[in-house]
Scaffold this active site. Structure first.
Site, PDB file in Angstrom:
ATOM      1  N   GLY A   1       0.930  -0.982   0.115  1.00  0.00           N
ATOM      2  CA  GLY A   1      -0.027   0.151   0.047  1.00  0.00           C
ATOM      3  C   GLY A   1       0.914   1.172  -0.036  1.00  0.00           C
ATOM      4  O   GLY A   1       0.575   2.248  -0.636  1.00  0.00           O
TER       5      GLY A   1
ATOM      6  N   ASN B   1      -6.834   5.194   9.350  1.00  0.00           N
ATOM      7  CA  ASN B   1      -6.444   4.149   9.999  1.00  0.00           C
ATOM      8  C   ASN B   1      -6.579   4.192  11.634  1.00  0.00           C
ATOM      9  O   ASN B   1      -6.276   3.005  12.205  1.00  0.00           O
ATOM     10  CB  ASN B   1      -4.994   3.625   9.409  1.00  0.00           C
ATOM     11  CG  ASN B   1      -4.053   4.841   9.444  1.00  0.00           C
ATOM     12  OD1 ASN B   1      -4.417   5.796   8.829  1.00  0.00           O
ATOM     13  ND2 ASN B   1      -3.103   4.750  10.215  1.00  0.00           N
TER      14      ASN B   1
ATOM     15  N   GLN C   1      -7.979   1.054   4.468  1.00  0.00           N
ATOM     16  CA  GLN C   1      -8.639   0.805   5.400  1.00  0.00           C
ATOM     17  C   GLN C   1     -10.426   0.824   5.303  1.00  0.00           C
ATOM     18  O   GLN C   1     -11.045   0.385   5.863  1.00  0.00           O
ATOM     19  CB  GLN C   1      -8.571   1.844   6.636  1.00  0.00           C
ATOM     20  CG  GLN C   1      -7.289   1.864   7.281  1.00  0.00           C
ATOM     21  CD  GLN C   1      -6.897   0.800   7.926  1.00  0.00           C
ATOM     22  OE1 GLN C   1      -7.671  -0.418   8.420  1.00  0.00           O
ATOM     23  NE2 GLN C   1      -5.514   0.314   8.259  1.00  0.00           N
TER      24      GLN C   1
ATOM     25  N   SER D   1      -4.458  -2.395  -0.062  1.00  0.00           N
ATOM     26  CA  SER D   1      -3.285  -3.298   0.127  1.00  0.00           C
ATOM     27  C   SER D   1      -3.684  -4.654   0.609  1.00  0.00           C
ATOM     28  O   SER D   1      -4.627  -4.689   1.224  1.00  0.00           O
ATOM     29  CB  SER D   1      -2.522  -2.846   1.424  1.00  0.00           C
ATOM     30  OG  SER D   1      -1.556  -3.585   1.938  1.00  0.00           O
TER      31      SER D   1
ATOM     32  N   HIS E   1      -2.393  -7.066   2.751  1.00  0.00           N
ATOM     33  CA  HIS E   1      -2.579  -7.564   4.144  1.00  0.00           C
ATOM     34  C   HIS E   1      -3.491  -7.090   4.868  1.00  0.00           C
ATOM     35  O   HIS E   1      -3.682  -7.756   6.106  1.00  0.00           O
ATOM     36  CB  HIS E   1      -1.130  -7.607   4.714  1.00  0.00           C
ATOM     37  CG  HIS E   1      -0.638  -6.169   5.104  1.00  0.00           C
ATOM     38  ND1 HIS E   1      -0.722  -5.965   6.375  1.00  0.00           N
ATOM     39  CD2 HIS E   1      -0.148  -5.222   4.513  1.00  0.00           C
ATOM     40  CE1 HIS E   1      -0.037  -4.753   6.574  1.00  0.00           C
ATOM     41  NE2 HIS E   1       0.354  -4.225   5.452  1.00  0.00           N
TER      42      HIS E   1
ATOM     43  N   THR F   1       9.476  -8.623 -12.323  1.00  0.00           N
ATOM     44  CA  THR F   1       8.700  -9.971 -12.564  1.00  0.00           C
ATOM     45  C   THR F   1       7.414  -9.936 -11.616  1.00  0.00           C
ATOM     46  O   THR F   1       7.870  -9.743 -10.414  1.00  0.00           O
ATOM     47  CB  THR F   1       9.583 -11.068 -12.704  1.00  0.00           C
ATOM     48  OG1 THR F   1      10.617 -10.943 -13.649  1.00  0.00           O
ATOM     49  CG2 THR F   1       8.479 -12.325 -12.814  1.00  0.00           C
TER      50      THR F   1
ATOM     51  N   CYS G   1       2.553   2.370  13.491  1.00  0.00           N
ATOM     52  CA  CYS G   1       3.578   2.769  13.128  1.00  0.00           C
ATOM     53  C   CYS G   1       4.481   3.886  14.308  1.00  0.00           C
ATOM     54  O   CYS G   1       5.560   3.817  14.131  1.00  0.00           O
ATOM     55  CB  CYS G   1       3.776   3.566  11.792  1.00  0.00           C
ATOM     56  SG  CYS G   1       2.879   2.500  10.585  1.00  0.00           S
TER      57      CYS G   1
END
Ligand SMILES: *Cc1c(COP(=O)(O)O)cnc(C)c1O
Length: 386
Positions: free
Chosen positions: A70, A150, A178, A198, A200, A238, A324
């Site tokens: 993300g 978030n 979110q 994102s 995850h 790739t 974070c």
């Protein structure tokens, strides 16, 4: 058993997603760019995954760019739009409550000579629309406003912002990390040119992100990562085939179950929040109580430290501030922006709910918290001041 109420930090990979990915690590190992049979074998799977990701947000497959996270999607969207339109103007508008992936990218652009306006929000975390309208200028080239916050979950009026900004010729990006999987999203109805999400945060693995870029804008953007023609030339490297297939599966699950998923997450969140507010004194919810994603409850427990509460209620996995910044002593930039008293900021915890949580966990968590809060307040010097 731990109670995992930190789904906004990351989610467990859904076992269905994991099972869909497994063949692509060893049996179906081809490079989708190869023209031989082994490459050809996986090409269709990447195409199918792209279709599913597009379908979830009502985009077309050629508008989907797979990235490494993300954060990378936010960086790509903001940096490369700014650079592509710098001949038109050098002014960018964002908000003071964005994720660091947006805020730090904007700060980095300030070093390249761009000027950034960070919009204030009201005490519920909603962008000040009057301020926004005044901030828009003829040289505003980009507006980036997150769909759902978030930390507190507040949903921004992105549709209205996009309408106003587009009418003035600005490109509009939204960080929807979110929001995806927690509300219905239609990129056309929303009116944005770019949207980030994102893997995850929606039960796919860490290390894969999506940037939706509308087809007209896409032609004008240059890649951040050079080297190959993957992702329509917008991101060389790739393809991460197993993760792309996993993300496709995660989106497919959501396409079929979004309404019931939202209902489930909201029922767990609401049960937890209602009981905390009723049964633990001196608590309140930060942010908006209804213009909010169903997955987040950010609660201040007055007179105690959130970190101390996490130690006393160890079975509950949640976040103090945002994930974070939880190691820093500064109060969260989001809680500061909504004007929460700095002392109260330290008593704030974010609980975030997901697919695998249960009502029983909500009840058990409340019981644990009640106990821990009582113990901590007995010895809190802040409490004595009451
Ligand atoms: C988690 C998150 C991101 C970053 O996504 P990663 O895939 O972890 O890089 C960006 N924005 C918001 C709002 C988030 O919650």
């Amino acid at each position: 058993m731990a109670i995992y109420f930190d789904n906004s930090a990351t989610t467990r990979v859904d076992p269905v997603v994991r099972d869909a990915m497994i063949p692509f690590f060893s049996d179906k190992y081809g490079n989708p760019s190869s023209i031989h049979s082994v490459g050809r074998e996986v090409r269709g799977d990447v195409i199918r995954a792209r279709e599913l990701v597009a379908e979830l947000i009502k985009a077309t497959p050629d508008e989907i760019v797979f990235t490494g996270s993300g954060s990378e999607s936010d960086n790509l969207a903001i940096t490369q739009t700014a650079r592509a339109f710098k001949h038109k103007g050098r002014h960018i508008i964002t908000t003071s409550v964005e994720h660091k992936a947006v805020l730090e990218t904007c700060r980095a652009l300030e070093d390249e000579g761009f000027e950034v306006t960070y919009l204030p929000v009201d005490e519920k975390g909603v962008v000040d629309m009057e301020f926004f309208k005044k901030a828009l200028r003829d040289d505003t080239i980009l507006v980036s406003v997150m769909l759902a916050n978030n930390e507190i979950g507040t949903v921004q009026p992105v549709k209205e912002i996009a309408e106003i900004a587009s009418a003035r010729g600005a490109i509009v990006h939204t960080d929807a990390v979110q929001a995806v999987g927690k509300m219905h999203i239609d990129v056309n109805e929303l009116g944005v040119h770019m949207l980030t999400f994102s893997g995850h945060k929606i039960y796919a693995p860490k290390g894969i992100g999506v940037l939706y870029v509308d087809i007209e804008l896409r032609e004008k953007l240059k890649p951040l990562i050079h080297g190959g023609q993957q992702e329509g030339g917008l991101r060389a490297g790739t393809e991460n085939v197993p993760y792309i297939v996993g993300l496709g599966k995660a989106c497919e699950i959501l396409i079929g179950t979004l309404d019931s998923e939202i209902r489930h997450i909201k029922s767990v969140r609401d049960r937890f929040e209602k009981r905390v507010l009723e049964e633990i004194s001196d608590t309140y919810v930060n942010g908006h109580t209804h213009k909010r994603v169903p997955s987040i409850s950010d609660i201040t427990f007055k007179y105690i430290e959130g970190e101390a509460l996490m130690v006393y209620a160890q079975e509950i996995c949640c976040s103090a501030g945002s994930a974070c910044t939880s190691s820093s002593v500064n109060p969260s930039h989001v809680l500061t922006a909504i004007n929460i008293d700095p002392v109260d900021c330290h008593g704030a915890l974010r609980f975030s709910f997901g697919r695998f949580n249960t009502l029983e966990e909500a009840d058990r968590a409340v019981d644990i918290l009640k106990n821990a809060v009582e113990k901590l307040r007995k010895m809190s010097p802040l409490c004595a001041r009451k």
